[in-house]
Structures are given as structure tokens and as C-alpha cells.
Design a protein around this motif. Structure first.
Motif, PDB file in Angstrom:
ATOM      1  N   GLU A 123      -7.106   5.108  -2.910  1.00  0.00           N
ATOM      2  CA  GLU A 123      -8.573   5.241  -2.848  1.00  0.00           C
ATOM      3  C   GLU A 123      -9.244   3.880  -2.903  1.00  0.00           C
ATOM      4  O   GLU A 123     -10.244   3.644  -2.211  1.00  0.00           O
ATOM      5  CB  GLU A 123      -9.037   6.150  -3.983  1.00  0.00           C
ATOM      6  CG  GLU A 123      -8.649   7.608  -3.779  1.00  0.00           C
ATOM      7  CD  GLU A 123      -8.780   8.451  -5.032  1.00  0.00           C
ATOM      8  OE1 GLU A 123      -9.257   7.913  -6.059  1.00  0.00           O
ATOM      9  OE2 GLU A 123      -8.390   9.643  -4.992  1.00  0.00           O
ATOM     10  N   ALA A 124      -8.711   2.970  -3.715  1.00  0.00           N
ATOM     11  CA  ALA A 124      -9.298   1.627  -3.807  1.00  0.00           C
ATOM     12  C   ALA A 124      -9.135   0.866  -2.497  1.00  0.00           C
ATOM     13  O   ALA A 124     -10.031   0.144  -2.065  1.00  0.00           O
ATOM     14  CB  ALA A 124      -8.648   0.856  -4.955  1.00  0.00           C
ATOM     15  N   ILE A 125      -7.988   1.018  -1.856  1.00  0.00           N
ATOM     16  CA  ILE A 125      -7.743   0.366  -0.565  1.00  0.00           C
ATOM     17  C   ILE A 125      -8.670   0.938   0.494  1.00  0.00           C
ATOM     18  O   ILE A 125      -9.251   0.206   1.298  1.00  0.00           O
ATOM     19  CB  ILE A 125      -6.270   0.510  -0.162  1.00  0.00           C
ATOM     20  CG1 ILE A 125      -5.380  -0.324  -1.083  1.00  0.00           C
ATOM     21  CG2 ILE A 125      -6.069   0.092   1.296  1.00  0.00           C
ATOM     22  CD1 ILE A 125      -3.897  -0.054  -0.925  1.00  0.00           C
ATOM     23  N   THR A 126      -8.839   2.254   0.477  1.00  0.00           N
ATOM     24  CA  THR A 126      -9.731   2.911   1.437  1.00  0.00           C
ATOM     25  C   THR A 126     -11.158   2.406   1.268  1.00  0.00           C
ATOM     26  O   THR A 126     -11.870   2.115   2.244  1.00  0.00           O
ATOM     27  CB  THR A 126      -9.684   4.435   1.263  1.00  0.00           C
ATOM     28  OG1 THR A 126      -8.339   4.890   1.462  1.00  0.00           O
ATOM     29  CG2 THR A 126     -10.600   5.121   2.250  1.00  0.00           C
ATOM     30  N   ALA A 138       0.841  -1.194   0.000  1.00  0.00           N
ATOM     31  CA  ALA A 138       0.000   0.000   0.000  1.00  0.00           C
ATOM     32  C   ALA A 138       0.875   1.242   0.000  1.00  0.00           C
ATOM     33  O   ALA A 138       1.949   1.250   0.608  1.00  0.00           O
ATOM     34  CB  ALA A 138      -0.902   0.010   1.225  1.00  0.00           C
ATOM     35  N   PRO A 139       0.455   2.310  -0.652  1.00  0.00           N
ATOM     36  CA  PRO A 139       1.227   3.565  -0.589  1.00  0.00           C
ATOM     37  C   PRO A 139       1.270   4.084   0.845  1.00  0.00           C
ATOM     38  O   PRO A 139       0.268   4.045   1.556  1.00  0.00           O
ATOM     39  CB  PRO A 139       0.431   4.508  -1.497  1.00  0.00           C
ATOM     40  CG  PRO A 139      -0.450   3.649  -2.326  1.00  0.00           C
ATOM     41  CD  PRO A 139      -0.745   2.439  -1.507  1.00  0.00           C
ATOM     42  N   ALA A 154       1.812   9.425 -10.032  1.00  0.00           N
ATOM     43  CA  ALA A 154       1.128   9.973  -8.857  1.00  0.00           C
ATOM     44  C   ALA A 154      -0.359   9.635  -8.885  1.00  0.00           C
ATOM     45  O   ALA A 154      -0.952   9.304  -7.845  1.00  0.00           O
ATOM     46  CB  ALA A 154       1.326  11.487  -8.809  1.00  0.00           C
ATOM     47  N   LYS A 155      -0.965   9.703 -10.049  1.00  0.00           N
ATOM     48  CA  LYS A 155      -2.391   9.362 -10.161  1.00  0.00           C
ATOM     49  C   LYS A 155      -2.621   7.883  -9.861  1.00  0.00           C
ATOM     50  O   LYS A 155      -3.632   7.514  -9.244  1.00  0.00           O
ATOM     51  CB  LYS A 155      -2.906   9.718 -11.556  1.00  0.00           C
ATOM     52  CG  LYS A 155      -3.053  11.218 -11.779  1.00  0.00           C
ATOM     53  CD  LYS A 155      -3.582  11.532 -13.167  1.00  0.00           C
ATOM     54  CE  LYS A 155      -3.788  13.040 -13.339  1.00  0.00           C
ATOM     55  NZ  LYS A 155      -4.275  13.379 -14.707  1.00  0.00           N
ATOM     56  N   ARG A 156      -1.690   7.040 -10.264  1.00  0.00           N
ATOM     57  CA  ARG A 156      -1.809   5.616  -9.931  1.00  0.00           C
ATOM     58  C   ARG A 156      -1.713   5.400  -8.422  1.00  0.00           C
ATOM     59  O   ARG A 156      -2.467   4.608  -7.842  1.00  0.00           O
ATOM     60  CB  ARG A 156      -0.735   4.795 -10.654  1.00  0.00           C
ATOM     61  CG  ARG A 156      -0.864   3.296 -10.403  1.00  0.00           C
ATOM     62  CD  ARG A 156       0.155   2.494 -11.219  1.00  0.00           C
ATOM     63  NE  ARG A 156      -0.097   1.077 -11.060  1.00  0.00           N
ATOM     64  CZ  ARG A 156       0.362   0.321 -10.062  1.00  0.00           C
ATOM     65  NH1 ARG A 156       1.127   0.881  -9.128  1.00  0.00           N
ATOM     66  NH2 ARG A 156       0.085  -0.960  -9.973  1.00  0.00           N
ATOM     67  N   THR A 157      -0.805   6.110  -7.781  1.00  0.00           N
ATOM     68  CA  THR A 157      -0.671   6.014  -6.325  1.00  0.00           C
ATOM     69  C   THR A 157      -1.981   6.379  -5.642  1.00  0.00           C
ATOM     70  O   THR A 157      -2.435   5.678  -4.724  1.00  0.00           O
ATOM     71  CB  THR A 157       0.456   6.937  -5.822  1.00  0.00           C
ATOM     72  OG1 THR A 157       1.699   6.476  -6.354  1.00  0.00           O
ATOM     73  CG2 THR A 157       0.525   6.948  -4.301  1.00  0.00           C
ATOM     74  N   LEU A 158      -2.606   7.462  -6.090  1.00  0.00           N
ATOM     75  CA  LEU A 158      -3.873   7.878  -5.493  1.00  0.00           C
ATOM     76  C   LEU A 158      -4.983   6.883  -5.797  1.00  0.00           C
ATOM     77  O   LEU A 158      -5.841   6.621  -4.944  1.00  0.00           O
ATOM     78  CB  LEU A 158      -4.274   9.272  -5.987  1.00  0.00           C
ATOM     79  CG  LEU A 158      -3.385  10.429  -5.529  1.00  0.00           C
ATOM     80  CD1 LEU A 158      -3.974  11.755  -5.993  1.00  0.00           C
ATOM     81  CD2 LEU A 158      -3.219  10.433  -4.006  1.00  0.00           C
TER      82      LEU A 158
END
Length: 287
Positions: free
Chosen positions: A280-283, A233-234, A272-276
């Protein structure tokens, strides 16, 4: 960017074990592989098949990505496994020792003939020298192929290699599978770590896998889930940096953009967009 499905922790569970299937409903893993192959004795395979199908149909596993691993091509259980798994409609059917593009096409044809719904993907296990050497063709063989799952134990065995910290004997094979998977746009999931009591070694291998680019890791024990989830996870810092970088880029006037004294280009914005998207998917998964 397409919707991201977290696969940080993908846990093998023996489908013959009802207690394990029940326990899996509360384990915070991203994915489950309900196993009909290695974890199930020959005389229990038919009964395990029924239990795996019932588990998938129950809808009691929440947002987890639930898959079924069938027995391999050429075994006496394979054809019936494919039919039953296809009709159950899991997120994916995991097939061991997929060695060629022709086998991918054969498997997809069998799934479709059995009535597999559109959402049910094929996950191909890459675990032999011939599969590594033909990775790109396998990865591109069908739009229904959704992931590579590395079978590192079998790969080490087939190469006459040794299990050592850092996995130097199989790094070229891991890189080859990753290159092919990324070229084809599919997920690539790292192999298992065998010593469930060696937390330090496990976490080091998770970190290595994340640095290499794997989407996550297959696991053999629930105690490994937390470590894999954290490793793939980031971090909070990475998420903050991604947001700051995107904001700096989008608020620029078209000139040279810097963020934290580093020049920003489109490729950095995409990362950076991939990181977000991952964050968001993990959240959402945790919610």
C-alpha cells in the motif's frame, strides 16, 4: 502497525552536480542521498553544501525520502555540514563511519542544537569493524536514529576482504547489522553494487538483500533503480497470498486455521499485514 516508508531504492547523488540534482526530481527512486562526502571534491564541498540545502528546501522531489550525507566526524567540513543540513530539515542526515553510541548521541545533540526539526532523523552508516561489533548499542543510542546504511565498500576494505559474488566475506557483518537494526526497530538499507553494467550480478545481490531482510538498497546509478524497486517490493502473488491468509484467519471460529494447506498462526498474520503495508505504501508513492 506503524506507517511504512518505502526505501527500496536509495540513490546517491553528488550535490555538486546541478544537472544530477535536477535529474533526480524525475527518477522513480524511493529515496535520495544528496552527497557532500565521497562524491564531492574537497574544493567543491562548500558550494555543494549550499546546493544540497537548496534542493531540500525546494520541495520539488515529491514523495521521495530526501536526505543529506554530510562529511564525517572530525573532518573540517563536518560541523558546518551538520548545521546547514539540520536547518534545511531533510528527512534524515546521513553520517558516514558512525562507530559508537556516544557518537550517535553527539550527532543528535549537534542536530538539535542547530535546530533540526523533529522529522529529521539520523541515519548512521555502518562500515567499520568496530561499528559492526557495537551495532546494537549504536542502534539503541537515540530515538532519533532512523536507519542503518551499510557501507559495504569500506567494510570490505577494512576487513582486507574481497568483493565476490554472494558476498560471503561480509555476510556475518551484514547479519549483525540486520539483527541490531531489527532489535531497535529501525530501517536497515543494504550497501551499493559497484559494477553498474553487470545487471545480472546487481539483481542477484538485490534478491539476496531482500531475502536477508534489508528494507532496500543504496544505489550509485539511476539505471539500478528499476531493479531495486522490483526486488524489494512484494510480488502480486505475495500480495494476493497475504490478503487470502488474513481473510482466512479473520473468518475462522477460533480453531485451527489453514491457508493453502499450511497452518496459520499470529506470526504469519503479522507478516502478511506487513506485506500489505509495504504494498500500500508503494502504491501511494507511485500515485
Amino acid at each position: 502497525m506503524t506507517e511504512f516508508t518505502p526505501l527500496r531504492s536509495v540513490l546517491y547523488m553528488p550535490s555538486s552536480n546541478e544537472r544530477a540534482l535536477e535529474k533526480a526530481k524525475s527518477i522513480p527512486c524511493d529515496g535520495l542521498i544528496l552527497d557532500l562526502e565521497d562524491a564531492v571534491a574537497p574544493d567543491a564541498k562548500v558550494e555543494a553544501r549550499g546546493k544540497a540545502v537548496a534542493a531540500v528546501k525546494s520541495g520539488e522531489y515529491g514523495r521521495r525520502t530526501v536526505t543529506i550525507r554530510v562529511n564525517g566526524i572530525g573532518t573540517q567540513w563536518h560541523d558546518d555540514d551538520i548545521v546547514a543540513a539540520s536547518q534545511a530539515g531533510p528527512a534524515a542526515i546521513v553520517v558516514p563511519k558512525v562507530n559508537s553510541a556516544a557518537e550517535v548521541q553527539q550527532l543528535v545533540a549537534a542536530m538539535e542544537a542547530a535546530g533540526a526539526p523533529e522529522h529529521t532523523k539520523l541515519w548512521a552508516m555502518v562500515e567499520t569493524p568496530i561499528a559492526i561489533l557495537d551495532c546494537l548499542a549504536i542502534a539503541q543510542a537515540s530515538p532519533r536514529l532512523g536507519a542503518f546504511v551499510l557501507g559495504t565498500n569500506d567494510l570490505v576494505k577494512e576487513l582486507y576482504a574481497e568483493h565476490v559474488p554472494g558476498r560471503a566475506p561480509i555476510l556475518p557483518s551484514l547479519h549483525t547489522a540486520l539483527l541490531a537494526g531489527r532489535a531497535a526497530g529501525i530501517a536497515v538499507i543494504d550497501g551499493v553494487y559497484n559494477d553498474v553494467k553487470n545487471t545480472e550480478g546487481f539483481l542477484a545481490e538485490c534478491e539476496q538483500g531482500r531475502q536477508m531482510g534489508f528494507d532496500g538498497k543504496t544505489l550509485i546509478h539511476p539505471g539500478q533503480v528499476e531493479g531495486a524497486n522490483a526486488a524489494f517490493a512484494p510480488s502480486e502473488e505475495a500480495v494476493e497470498d497475504a490478503r487470502g491468509l488474513i481473510e482466512a484467519f479473520e473468518s475462522s471460529d477460533g480453531g485451527v486455521v489453514t491457508y493453502k494447506n499450511k497452518m496459520v498462526e499470529n506470526l504469519h498474520v503479522e507478516s502478511a499485514k506487513r506485506t500489505l503495508a509495504i504494498h500500500e505504501a508503494i502504491t501511494a508513492l507511485q500515485g
